[in-house]
Design an enzyme around this catalytic site. Sequence first.
Site, PDB file in Angstrom:
ATOM      1  N   SER A  41      -2.467 -39.142  21.301  1.00 14.43           N
ATOM      2  CA  SER A  41      -3.639 -38.891  20.453  1.00 14.43           C
ATOM      3  C   SER A  41      -3.573 -39.596  19.098  1.00 14.43           C
ATOM      4  CB  SER A  41      -3.798 -37.383  20.212  1.00 14.43           C
ATOM      5  OG  SER A  41      -2.645 -36.848  19.580  1.00 14.43           O
ATOM      6  N   TYR A  42      -2.417 -40.159  18.716  1.00 13.63           N
ATOM      7  CA  TYR A  42      -2.300 -40.789  17.390  1.00 13.63           C
ATOM      8  C   TYR A  42      -3.166 -42.035  17.308  1.00 13.63           C
ATOM      9  CZ  TYR A  42       1.968 -38.003  16.513  1.00 13.63           C
ATOM     10  OH  TYR A  42       2.869 -36.978  16.328  1.00 13.63           O
ATOM     11  N   MET A  43      -3.964 -42.238  16.212  1.00 11.45           N
ATOM     12  CA  MET A  43      -4.257 -41.290  15.140  1.00 11.45           C
ATOM     13  C   MET A  43      -5.739 -40.959  15.189  1.00 11.45           C
ATOM     14  SD  MET A  43      -1.693 -40.251  13.430  1.00 11.45           S
ATOM     15  CE  MET A  43      -2.442 -39.544  11.975  1.00 11.45           C
ATOM     16  N   GLY A  93      -4.320 -43.226  20.991  1.00 14.05           N
ATOM     17  CA  GLY A  93      -3.509 -44.147  21.779  1.00 14.05           C
ATOM     18  C   GLY A  93      -3.115 -45.423  21.074  1.00 14.05           C
TER      19      GLY A  93
END
Length: 317
Positions: free
Chosen positions: A53-55, A64
């Site tokens: 999930s970053y960022m 991703g």
Amino acid sequence: MTELRTLGSSDILVSPLCLGGNVFGWTAEKTQSFAVLDAYLAGGGNFIDTADSYMNYFAGNEPGQSESIIGDWLAAHRNRDDVVVATKVGDHPEYMGLAPANIKAAAEESLRRLRTDHIDLYYTHFDRDESIPVDEIITALDDLVKAGKVRAIAASNISPERLSASLAFSDREGLARYVALQPHYNLVSRDMYEGARREVVQREGLACVPYFALASGFLTGKYRPGKSTENVRNVPGLAGGYADTERGVKVLDALEQIATARGVEMATVALAWLAQQPTVTALITSARTVDQLPALFAAQDLRLSDTELRTLTTASS
């Protein structure tokens, strides 16, 4: 040479300083990120932490992108076997939650972005929906381990009750078992870990790998009460959330006192305190630039005295 440590009950060896990949593609663009990764590896580090999930939660970012940058770096350097890569599942907007189908689909996407055939350490990121039985979560993770796509599994942001239940199910059924817990834990955020979670970690032989080890940069001393800092982290909920608290002020004063006496940076002292806490195997901190790395690595060689530890612990109580 950095002394590697065994990650819980696994056969994975990691450096005590884990490089957080949350800034990659956010406050550090790709070229900067590559430079930081290069310098981290050259300094003896081998443990990189990211998430699918970053960022995603900051404007202009996509989920991703941190994994993709790390994957491009691994491919460019052909050094996959030199690095322990940890990523997480459960917070990507297209694969939200820990339903078995989500876990397996998200793992495939993480493998694609990381440009690898295996993930060394796969964390459940958030255990938000406790209606999903831990049996189903562990079974899905075990399937990934059996398929050779994941070496070891771990948890983050989970209640002590669910953590214990997960471990008990793994033991009962002979399935893959969590080897680490990644809690929110630092000098100004102790309450969520010290207590029931730490008791489980100690009892079950897990490795503790804290995130936000520097409280989003607050423990570097950059964010002082009343001080204006033009930084994306100087907001409530990140570093700015500690600046005007009594605990925050006391901790910064204590850090500054010890750092001055030792001739090191405040960040080094803050990390050294965390590294000397019971159950901590490695700690996660990020670096936006290469210049920030020496103060982080220095924590590996700084052994605080009992008096210094007490001073910091009292200030943070």
